[in-house]
Design a protein around this motif. Sequence first.
Motif, mmCIF file in Angstrom:
data_model
loop_
_atom_site.group_PDB
_atom_site.id
_atom_site.type_symbol
_atom_site.label_atom_id
_atom_site.label_comp_id
_atom_site.label_asym_id
_atom_site.label_seq_id
_atom_site.Cartn_x
_atom_site.Cartn_y
_atom_site.Cartn_z
ATOM 1 N N GLN A 188 -5.736 -10.875 22.342
ATOM 2 C CA GLN A 188 -6.104 -10.174 23.568
ATOM 3 C C GLN A 188 -5.128 -10.552 24.682
ATOM 4 O O GLN A 188 -4.239 -11.376 24.500
ATOM 5 N N GLU A 192 -7.765 -11.633 29.622
ATOM 6 C CA GLU A 192 -8.980 -11.784 28.825
ATOM 7 C C GLU A 192 -9.135 -13.215 28.304
ATOM 8 O O GLU A 192 -10.260 -13.688 28.108
ATOM 9 N N HIS A 195 -11.415 -15.788 30.102
ATOM 10 C CA HIS A 195 -12.852 -15.858 29.822
ATOM 11 C C HIS A 195 -13.054 -16.892 28.721
ATOM 12 O O HIS A 195 -12.675 -16.683 27.578
ATOM 13 N N SER A 198 -14.832 -15.769 25.421
ATOM 14 C CA SER A 198 -14.024 -14.907 24.569
ATOM 15 C C SER A 198 -12.912 -15.698 23.887
ATOM 16 O O SER A 198 -12.664 -15.541 22.685
ATOM 17 N N ALA A 210 -15.518 -12.512 19.511
ATOM 18 C CA ALA A 210 -15.035 -12.460 20.887
ATOM 19 C C ALA A 210 -15.598 -11.267 21.634
ATOM 20 O O ALA A 210 -15.915 -11.353 22.820
ATOM 21 N N ARG A 211 -15.733 -10.143 20.941
ATOM 22 C CA ARG A 211 -16.301 -8.965 21.599
ATOM 23 C C ARG A 211 -17.742 -9.210 22.015
ATOM 24 O O ARG A 211 -18.189 -8.743 23.065
ATOM 25 N N GLU A 214 -17.841 -11.561 25.153
ATOM 26 C CA GLU A 214 -17.461 -10.955 26.430
ATOM 27 C C GLU A 214 -18.683 -10.529 27.236
ATOM 28 O O GLU A 214 -18.637 -10.497 28.468
#
Length: 479
Positions: A188, A192, A195, A198, A210-211, A214
């Motif tokens: 990513q 991103e 975070h 993530s 990771a999705r 988020e």
Amino acid sequence: MSTLVALARAQAFAEGRAQPIATVRHLHVHDHPLVLIPLAMAGEANAPLAVLLGTSVSAPRLLAVSQPRNRDERFTFTADLADAVVPYLASFGEGATEAVPVDRGRDVRHRFVDAPQVWVPNPGGADFLRLLGRSTRFRRTDGDHPVPASVPLLGQWLTWLAATAEVPGSAMLPNTVQALAMHWTTGQSAAEDAHLGSLFAWITGGAAAAREAEAGPVAGPATDPEFDNKILAPLINSSDASSGSGLSEVLLGLLMPTWERMWHSLDLLRALPEGARVGSRWDSDRDAYSAFVAHLEEDGTPQPRRDGAVAAAARLQRLENAAARYAVQRAFDDPLVMAEHRLTGAAFGGTVTLAKADRIDDTGKRPVLRPRIMVATTEPVRVEPGAALTSPARPSQKAKVISVTPTPTGSDVLLELSGGMGRKLVAEPGSVPAVGEHLLLTTLSEAYRPGAAFPDPADTPWTHGGPPSAYEDPAEAVA
């Protein structure tokens, strides 16, 4: 972004899993760190909302402010934070010390054998502590709105910690996001990666995890706007907010995922072998800690609001030197980092084909030992005769390029060696590379960089903090 990191990021995207970009750990990880997760109220300048902290994963402690806009409650919170943090920071200054030789062994100084380490989730957490230190270190313990003596002391400690965090390679106030990103890369974007949830999921579970992460809670110090509007605001504005029980329960649930991820991240970092030069950087941190403890005991005055012109220039030079030294040390410790320099031509590897270890140079006032070696390499050589090279295996030894001769398979590089072979005209065993030895040579160097000579503040013009210029009456000047 370097070439190899870009390649690793593309591979991470293709495989759906974070890729390692380091073979060793470039950061000291303390056996007993203090993990601290700050949370600030949105829309208020550095208004603390909560802190989750502790030295054990099984014993988190939550400090919360039921009404962040209330000045008295905020300083009650700060006093509680001081009671929790300052004893940990000061405890290492009560331990044993060790003697360190200085002035080529003619004198010694003493430093503590250990020092504290405070972990925050991200760079924003370090900024929060810096601002909190600035707002508390000048608070008065008497007069109007007095605070406990621990509050300005906490401000001095936090200001000092935040200052160490600006020094490249320092491990006094590390943040988890940067520590993980230094050793793994994801598929990513860099934004991103900021975070923590993530980034951590990419390393431990992959892209799918990771999705999901988020959508989870943020790691502070800023809160999610939806959380602020739908959950936090009603709790703060409710009639029973003074009790704080409901608010504390919500904040604990919000911060616990970050708490667990940070401790798991420390385990991931500890699993990596420590770089050879990490210990020397931690020694420097212990020096800085020992000096600050001595300052608190002898003087105790808070740090100035801002540096003067001379102090700022000297600090900038120290940071620049530390950044250059840290980059070299990482490359010397880690072949994967050094590979970046080999791609750019700042380093190359080869095999010693000839070695004359007893060569003496008698062209000067006195004879000196100057061995010569020939290194055959198949890598591109982008150095000119006269350039000074260093081998990570012998960092105190310099290799001067005498000539570079093209060959069908690459180049033959003739080098003249100096330093790191003893003080006699006979080289110490093993100090001169032997025929058949594989050698890595680079233009990078750990050599000491002397500081510039800065003027005394009193000798600078008034625009830079010096004395004002003498006033001259225009009428007298005309007469």
